[in-house]
Design a protein around this motif. Structure first.
Motif, PDB file in Angstrom:
ATOM      1  N   ASP A  54      10.033   3.608 -15.807  1.00 12.90           N
ATOM      2  CA  ASP A  54      11.122   4.540 -15.491  1.00 12.90           C
ATOM      3  C   ASP A  54      11.066   4.994 -14.038  1.00 12.90           C
ATOM      4  N   GLY A  55      10.119   4.440 -13.280  1.00 16.07           N
ATOM      5  CA  GLY A  55      10.036   4.755 -11.864  1.00 16.07           C
ATOM      6  C   GLY A  55      10.589   3.617 -11.022  1.00 16.07           C
ATOM      7  N   THR A  56      10.312   3.697  -9.723  1.00 17.14           N
ATOM      8  CA  THR A  56      10.751   2.652  -8.791  1.00 17.14           C
ATOM      9  C   THR A  56       9.715   1.533  -8.756  1.00 17.14           C
ATOM     10  N   ILE A  57      10.158   0.303  -8.873  1.00 17.47           N
ATOM     11  CA  ILE A  57       9.251  -0.830  -8.639  1.00 17.47           C
ATOM     12  C   ILE A  57       9.254  -1.070  -7.131  1.00 17.47           C
ATOM     13  N   PRO A  58       8.080  -1.050  -6.476  1.00 15.51           N
ATOM     14  CA  PRO A  58       8.088  -1.175  -5.006  1.00 15.51           C
ATOM     15  C   PRO A  58       8.744  -2.479  -4.565  1.00 15.51           C
ATOM     16  N   PRO A  59       9.784  -2.404  -3.737  1.00 14.67           N
ATOM     17  CA  PRO A  59      10.457  -3.634  -3.305  1.00 14.67           C
ATOM     18  C   PRO A  59       9.516  -4.632  -2.651  1.00 14.67           C
ATOM     19  N   VAL A  60       8.505  -4.160  -1.944  1.00 23.11           N
ATOM     20  CA  VAL A  60       7.582  -5.094  -1.290  1.00 23.11           C
ATOM     21  C   VAL A  60       6.817  -5.901  -2.338  1.00 23.11           C
ATOM     22  N   ALA A  61       6.589  -5.328  -3.502  1.00 25.37           N
ATOM     23  CA  ALA A  61       5.925  -6.075  -4.586  1.00 25.37           C
ATOM     24  C   ALA A  61       6.906  -7.074  -5.212  1.00 25.37           C
ATOM     25  N   ILE A  62       8.164  -6.671  -5.305  1.00 30.66           N
ATOM     26  CA  ILE A  62       9.168  -7.582  -5.878  1.00 30.66           C
ATOM     27  C   ILE A  62       9.318  -8.819  -4.983  1.00 30.66           C
ATOM     28  N   GLU A  63       9.270  -8.597  -3.672  1.00 31.78           N
ATOM     29  CA  GLU A  63       9.499  -9.702  -2.724  1.00 31.78           C
ATOM     30  C   GLU A  63       8.240 -10.519  -2.456  1.00 31.78           C
ATOM     31  N   ALA A  64       7.105 -10.064  -2.946  1.00 31.47           N
ATOM     32  CA  ALA A  64       5.844 -10.753  -2.650  1.00 31.47           C
ATOM     33  C   ALA A  64       5.791 -12.122  -3.337  1.00 31.47           C
ATOM     34  N   PRO A  65       5.112 -13.093  -2.712  1.00 32.04           N
ATOM     35  CA  PRO A  65       5.048 -14.441  -3.293  1.00 32.04           C
ATOM     36  C   PRO A  65       4.036 -14.515  -4.445  1.00 32.04           C
ATOM     37  N   VAL A  66       4.357 -13.848  -5.500  1.00 35.00           N
ATOM     38  CA  VAL A  66       3.501 -13.888  -6.687  1.00 35.00           C
ATOM     39  C   VAL A  66       4.425 -13.833  -7.892  1.00 35.00           C
ATOM     40  N   GLY A  67       4.117 -14.639  -8.915  1.00 39.39           N
ATOM     41  CA  GLY A  67       4.988 -14.671 -10.084  1.00 39.39           C
ATOM     42  C   GLY A  67       4.212 -14.300 -11.324  1.00 39.39           C
ATOM     43  N   PRO A  68       4.827 -14.464 -12.475  1.00 41.78           N
ATOM     44  CA  PRO A  68       4.133 -14.103 -13.706  1.00 41.78           C
ATOM     45  C   PRO A  68       3.228 -15.221 -14.233  1.00 41.78           C
ATOM     46  N   GLY A  69       3.374 -16.448 -13.677  1.00 38.46           N
ATOM     47  CA  GLY A  69       2.643 -17.595 -14.236  1.00 38.46           C
ATOM     48  C   GLY A  69       1.151 -17.497 -14.048  1.00 38.46           C
ATOM     49  N   SER A  70       0.692 -17.418 -12.806  1.00 38.33           N
ATOM     50  CA  SER A  70      -0.753 -17.349 -12.580  1.00 38.33           C
ATOM     51  C   SER A  70      -1.041 -16.366 -11.466  1.00 38.33           C
ATOM     52  N   ALA A  71      -2.257 -15.829 -11.489  1.00 38.54           N
ATOM     53  CA  ALA A  71      -2.628 -14.799 -10.514  1.00 38.54           C
ATOM     54  C   ALA A  71      -2.868 -15.413  -9.139  1.00 38.54           C
ATOM     55  N   ARG A  72      -2.609 -14.599  -8.100  1.00 37.21           N
ATOM     56  CA  ARG A  72      -2.907 -15.020  -6.713  1.00 37.21           C
ATOM     57  C   ARG A  72      -3.777 -13.960  -6.050  1.00 37.21           C
ATOM     58  N   ARG A  73      -4.619 -14.428  -5.147  1.00 36.85           N
ATOM     59  CA  ARG A  73      -5.480 -13.474  -4.428  1.00 36.85           C
ATOM     60  C   ARG A  73      -4.616 -12.497  -3.631  1.00 36.85           C
ATOM     61  N   ILE A  74      -5.027 -11.225  -3.640  1.00 38.19           N
ATOM     62  CA  ILE A  74      -4.234 -10.186  -2.958  1.00 38.19           C
ATOM     63  C   ILE A  74      -4.120 -10.486  -1.470  1.00 38.19           C
ATOM     64  N   LYS A  75      -5.212 -10.962  -0.870  1.00 37.74           N
ATOM     65  CA  LYS A  75      -5.159 -11.190   0.588  1.00 37.74           C
ATOM     66  C   LYS A  75      -4.221 -12.354   0.927  1.00 37.74           C
ATOM     67  N   GLU A  76      -3.976 -13.254  -0.021  1.00 43.08           N
ATOM     68  CA  GLU A  76      -3.021 -14.344   0.237  1.00 43.08           C
ATOM     69  C   GLU A  76      -1.581 -13.888  -0.014  1.00 43.08           C
ATOM     70  N   VAL A  77      -1.448 -12.940  -0.915  1.00 39.68           N
ATOM     71  CA  VAL A  77      -0.100 -12.442  -1.233  1.00 39.68           C
ATOM     72  C   VAL A  77       0.441 -11.586  -0.084  1.00 39.68           C
ATOM     73  N   PHE A  78      -0.470 -10.802   0.535  1.00 40.43           N
ATOM     74  CA  PHE A  78      -0.060  -9.926   1.646  1.00 40.43           C
ATOM     75  C   PHE A  78      -0.916 -10.219   2.873  1.00 40.43           C
ATOM     76  N   PRO A  79      -0.751 -11.429   3.471  1.00 43.11           N
ATOM     77  CA  PRO A  79      -1.673 -11.816   4.554  1.00 43.11           C
ATOM     78  C   PRO A  79      -1.543 -10.963   5.813  1.00 43.11           C
ATOM     79  N   ASN A  80      -0.367 -10.389   6.033  1.00 41.06           N
ATOM     80  CA  ASN A  80      -0.176  -9.648   7.286  1.00 41.06           C
ATOM     81  C   ASN A  80      -0.347  -8.139   7.140  1.00 41.06           C
ATOM     82  N   ARG A  81      -0.850  -7.714   6.008  1.00 40.97           N
ATOM     83  CA  ARG A  81      -1.041  -6.273   5.797  1.00 40.97           C
ATOM     84  C   ARG A  81      -2.524  -5.911   5.941  1.00 40.97           C
TER      85      ARG A  81
END
Ligand code: SF4
Length: 321
Positions: A54-81
């Motif tokens: 019932d809250g806001t889903i962070p848009p940066v998480a929605i746009e991140a290159p990660v899907g529901p199929g398999s997990a990805r390393r956080i540092k690869e998902v957000f390399p420039n952060r």
């Protein structure tokens, strides 16, 4: 203050089970434009979206290159952060039940709990409130920007003023005009808005000086992302962004469904965040009025309170599978 009271009264009047409403949302790409009120109409995937959080889903998480199929390393998902930024984003997305944490060969990783339902919202309408048209401020420039940018499906000006021909001529012809009486709740449509085209590129007016304007071309994809950001923010935020003050002079107005903070001492609707507190000359210590704004929002709008969440739902299905 008149504009604040007008805005709350208009939101109370527009709220309905067929839409969501929120106040004071950013509607820009490179510039800075805060729109007074936004209405969001549900789309075909609304129930799926509502089932996540019932809250806001962070848009940066929605746009991140990660899907529901398999997990990805956080540092690869957000390399420039920076690491702390990554953690903040992940924490918010996990709290929203949109990401879940996993491990990839020992490294922290994330996976989407479910695919994001892009079609959860349909039309967005931006409403600019200007109760007194004789004190227009930047109104004309703001509305011109809204029209040329075209993030909203429609843009409307709401006013309490008598609208003259001269006023109409200064308001872009695509903008609808409502006359609204905040005391009676009467709303008259003086001019219907013309549909804008959010699916095509737009022009954002960044700065206007005599004889020149700085502009930016905004692509259809950028607009799509801003629309999603607005809709997500609206879903989480709503329009009752005030707390009723713990003061004996507060007599909520508009009935329990609306319950805007009217102050008997001041004789008007007040902004509790900036006006109320023990240092106010009229303050009388008391319990805050017993009004559950969250429950009212759930009853009176399309918003769903405290959904089961896709993660818990899927865990339940696994259990029975
Ligand atoms: S704190 Fe002051 S402004 Fe706020 S409700 Fe009480 S008397 Fe009114």
């Amino acid at each position: 203050m008149r504009e604040y009271a007008f805005e709350l009264a208009l939101c109370g009047e527009l709220e309905s089970e067929e839409r969501l409403l929120a106040r004071q949302l950013g509607a820009h790409v490179q510039g800075r434009r805060i729109v007074d009120v936004v209405t969001v109409e549900p789309g075909p995937a609304f129930e799926r979206r509502a089932s996540i959080t019932d809250g806001t889903i962070p848009p940066v998480a929605i746009e991140a290159p990660v899907g529901p199929g398999s997990a990805r390393r956080i540092k690869e998902v957000f390399p420039n952060r920076r690491p702390e930024e990554r953690q903040r984003i992940v924490e918010r997305a996990v709290k929203a039940d949109f990401f879940e944490r996993e491990r990839c060969d020992g490294d922290p990783a994330v996976r989407q709990v479910c695919r994001y339902p892009d079609a959860w919202f349909d039309r967005l309408v931006g409403i600019e409130n200007k109760p007194d048209l004789d004190r227009p401020g930047d109104l004309q420039a703001q509305l011109r920007t809204d029209v040329s940018l075209g993030i909203f499906d429609e843009v409307v000006l709401a006013t309490a003023s008598h609208v003259t021909g001269a006023h109409r001529n200064r308001i872009p012809e695509e903008v609808g005009i409502w006359q609204f009486d905040s005391r009676t709740g009467d709303r008259e449509v003086l001019r219907e808005p013309e549909p804008l085209d959010p699916a095509t590129a737009g022009v954002e007016i960044l700065d206007r000086q005599p004889g020149r304007s700085d502009i930016a071309i905004v692509t259809a994809d950028q607009k799509r992302r801003v629309r999603r950001r607005i809709a997500e923010r609206a879903y989480g935020k709503g329009w009752r962004t005030f707390e009723l003050p713990a003061c004996g002079q507060c007599a909520p107005e508009g009935g329990p469904d609306v319950a805007v903070p009217y102050c008997q001492w001041a004789g008007r609707i007040v902004d509790p965040a900036s006006e109320c507190g023990t240092d106010c000359a009229g303050h009388e210590p008391a319990d805050p009025p017993e009004i559950d704004h969250v429950a009212r929002r759930a009853e009176r709008s399309a918003w769903r309170r405290d959904p089961e969440g896709q993660r818990r739902r899927q865990a339940g299905l696994d259990h029975f599978g």
